[in-house]
Design an enzyme around this catalytic site. Structure first.
Site, short mmCIF file in Angstrom:
data_model
loop_
_atom_site.label_atom_id
_atom_site.label_comp_id
_atom_site.label_asym_id
_atom_site.label_seq_id
_atom_site.Cartn_x
_atom_site.Cartn_y
_atom_site.Cartn_z
N SER A 268 0.81 -1.21 0.00
CA SER A 268 0.00 0.00 0.00
C SER A 268 0.85 1.27 0.00
O SER A 268 1.72 1.41 -0.84
CB SER A 268 -0.96 -0.06 1.18
OG SER A 268 -2.10 0.68 0.88
N HIS A 409 -7.76 -5.61 0.15
CA HIS A 409 -6.52 -4.84 0.32
C HIS A 409 -5.72 -5.38 1.51
O HIS A 409 -6.11 -5.18 2.66
CB HIS A 409 -6.94 -3.39 0.57
CG HIS A 409 -5.79 -2.44 0.64
ND1 HIS A 409 -5.04 -2.11 -0.47
CD2 HIS A 409 -5.28 -1.73 1.66
CE1 HIS A 409 -4.11 -1.24 -0.11
NE2 HIS A 409 -4.23 -0.99 1.18
C1 GCU Z 1 -5.34 4.78 1.88
C2 GCU Z 1 -4.75 5.57 0.75
C3 GCU Z 1 -3.97 4.67 -0.21
C4 GCU Z 1 -2.98 3.84 0.56
C5 GCU Z 1 -3.67 3.11 1.68
C6 GCU Z 1 -2.75 2.33 2.61
O1 GCU Z 1 -6.36 3.95 1.41
O2 GCU Z 1 -5.80 6.23 0.08
O3 GCU Z 1 -3.29 5.44 -1.18
O4 GCU Z 1 -2.30 2.98 -0.30
O5 GCU Z 1 -4.35 4.03 2.50
O6 GCU Z 1 -1.59 2.69 2.77
O7 GCU Z 1 -3.23 1.38 3.23
#
Ligand code: GCU
Length: 432
Positions: A268, A409
Site C-alpha cells: 500500500s 486490500h
Molecule cells: C489509503 C490511501 C492509499 C494507501 C492506503 C494504505 O487507502 O488512500 O493510497 O495505499 O491508505 O496505505 O493502506
C-alpha cells in the site's frame, strides 16, 4: 449609482465569491466504472522530452535520468543528495530464535550525531545454517517492529503512530497489546524456511505518517530557517524511500546477508515507498509492490478509484507540493506510473493487486507493468510476458511478475508465496 443598486451589486459579488468558493471545494468522488475512464495517451518512456527516440541502452540511461528528475520534481519531491555519517548500535542479538532456525538482531541506525531521534531500528531475522549469505526481503511496517512477530523481547516502539485501538495503539503510542498484531502480514518462519532473511523498519521511525515536517528526517536537511520542504522537495514517501536505502546501507554490512540480493517490498503506501526506493537506488536487486495503487504502481491517467486529487487532499504530506498541479489534471503530468516501474528495469519487479481492492485500481496496476515492458525488452529482458489481464489467482511472471489475488486490500501468505517463488527464480538464475 444609488444605494440599493450598490447593495444589489455587492450581493452579486458576494454570491459569485460564495459560489466560486463552493466550486473550489474538492469533489473527489471515485470512479469505479470502466466506461468512464477518460481517454488518455501515456507518455512514452522510450521518447525523450525533446521528442527524440531512445534507440539503445546508452540512450536509455540518459532518458532514465530525465524520468528520474521528473518524478523527483513533480511527484515525490527531490531526495537530498547529501550523505550522512550514520552510526549504528546493536540493541539485541539472539542466535536461537524460531526453534534455533534463525538469528534475530535489532540494530539502531542514528541519523544525527546526538543519539536522539530521528533514528530507526532495523529488526532482522537471518536463517541459521545457510551455506551462503542469505538473500533478503526488506520492507517497512505500519505499526512498529514488535507488531510483526509475537516475541516479547522485540523492542516495543515508543514512536508516534496513527491511532488504532484495535491494534493496541492508544494515544498514538504502542502498548503491549500491539505485540504481534501484524503477524498475518509477515510470515517470518516461512521466509526463514525458504532460506531468506527478513529485515523490517517502522516507517514512522523515518517519518511519522502525519502532515508535519518538524518530525522525522526532513529537518536534518533543512537550510537555515527552513520549516518545511519547498515545492519540489521530498514528502513523506520520499523520506521512507530514503530510509529504505539507509537500511540497505546497513544490510550490506551484515555478513550473513547477501547485499547484492536484497528485495525491497512494501504494501500500500509502503509499496509506493518501495517502488520509489527501487527506482532511485539500483542496489535493490528486486522490487515488490503489493497493492500500492495511486502514486504507486497504478496509472494516474485512468483516474479509477483513488485519484491524484484525492490522494493529495487526504495525504498532503506524502508527495511534493508540485504534484498538486495535477489534481484532476492527470493528462498534463510529464510522467505516469509505468515510467516509475520502467526505472526499475532491468531488475526483477513484481506488482500485485487484489480483486476487491478497487481503490488501488488493479487494472491500472497491471497496465502500468505492461507499459513498462518495452523498456525491459530494450534492456534484453522479458518484462511482463502478457498483455492480457490474467484471471484471479493466476500469477504471470517474466522479469516483471503480476498477480491479482482474490480478496481485499492486504498482504497475506498467498502474496508472500508468489514473492518467494519469484525470488527463487531470479536470485538463483540471475544473480548479479
Ligand atoms: C489509503 C490511501 C492509499 C494507501 C492506503 C494504505 O487507502 O488512500 O493510497 O495505499 O491508505 O496505505 O493502506
Amino acid at each position: 449609482m444609488n444605494y440599493s443598486t450598490l447593495l444589489f451589486l455587492l450581493s452579486l459579488v458576494s454570491l459569485s465569491l460564495f459560489s466560486s468558493n463552493m466550486s473550489a471545494q474538492p469533489d473527489f468522488k471515485p470512479n469505479y466504472d470502466e466506461n468512464k475512464v477518460p481517454a488518455y495517451t501515456l507518455p512514452n518512456p522510450l521518447v525523450f522530452e525533446n521528442g527524440d527516440a531512445v534507440k539503445n541502452q546508452a540512450d536509455w540511461q540518459q532518458r532514465r535520468t530525465e524520468i528520474l528528475q521528473l518524478f523527483s520534481s513533480q511527484v515525490y519531491g527531490k531526495t537530498p543528495s547529501q550523505s550522512l555519517d550514520l552510526r549504528t548500535k546493536t540493541l539485541s542479538t539472539n542466535q536461537k530464535v524460531l526453534g534455533g532456525k534463525a538469528t534475530r538482531k535489532e540494530v539502531r541506525v542514528f541519523f544525527t550525531e546526538q543519539g536522539t531521534r530521528p533514528y530507526m531500528d532495523i529488526l532482522l531475522f537471518v536463517p541459521n545454517g545457510n551455506n551462503r549469505p542469505a538473500p533478503a526481503f526488506l520492507g517497512l511496517n505500519f505499526y512498529g517492529n514488535h507488531t510483526i512477530h509475537p516475541d516479547s523481547s522485540i523492542t516495543l516502539s515508543d514512536q508516534w503512530m496513527r491511532a488504532n485501538e484495535d491494534f493496541g495503539i492508544v494515544d498514538h503510542r504502542a502498548t503491549e497489546a500491539s505485540r504481534g498484531v501484524r503477524v498475518p502480514r509477515w510470515p517470518v518462519e516461512t521466509i526463514i524456511d525458504r532460506g531468506y532473511a527478513l529485515a523490517t523498519v517502522y516507517c514512522g521511525d523515518i517519518d511519522p505518517d502525519k502532515n508535519d515536517f518538524q518530525d522525522g528526517v526532513h529537518p536534518i536537511f533543512y537550510q537555515a530557517n527552513q520549516q518545511e520542504p519547498t515545492n519540489d522537495e521530498w514528502g513523506t514517501i520520499g523520506a521512507w524511500a530514503w530510509g529504505l536505502s539507509r537500511a540497505l546501507d546497513h544490510l550490506q554490512t551484515e555478513d550473513a546477508v547477501n547485499g547484492d540480493q536484497i528485495a525491497v517490498i512494501g504494501h500500500s503506501r509502503l509499496g509506493k515507498a518501495a517502488l520509489w526506493a527501487g527506482a532511485q537506488d539500483k542496489r535493490f536487486a528486486m522490487v515488490i509492490s503489493n497493492n500500492s495503487g495511486c502514486g504507486g504502481a497504478a496509472l494516474s491517467r485512468r483516474a479509477y478509484g483513488e485519484t491524484v486529487g484525492r490522494i493529495n487532499h487526504a495525504f498532503p504530506h506524502w508527495f511534493c507540493d508540485n504534484f498538486e498541479q495535477y489534481n484532476k489534471n492527470e493528462s498534463s503530468l510529464p510522467v505516469d506510473q509505468h515510467m516509475l516501474l520502467a526505472l526499475i528495469a532491468p531488475r526483477p519487479l513484481y506488482v500485485a493487486s487484489a480483486e476487491e481492492d478497487e481503490w488501488a485500481d488493479p487494472k491500472g496496476e497491471f497496465l502500468s507493468a505492461a507499459h513498462a515492458t518495452p523498456v525491459y525488452e530494450l534492456l534484453g529482458k522479458s518484462g511482463l510476458p502478457t498483455t492480457k489481464f490474467p484471471p484471479v489467482d493466476q500469477p504471470v511472471t517474466g522479469t516483471i511478475g503480476y498477480h491479482i489475488r482474490s480478496g481485499g486490500h492486504d498482504i497475506n501468505s498467498y502474496d508472500w508465496q508468489q514473492y518467494l517463488n519469484f525470488a527463487d527464480q531470479h536470485f538463483t538464475t540471475e544473480s548479479p
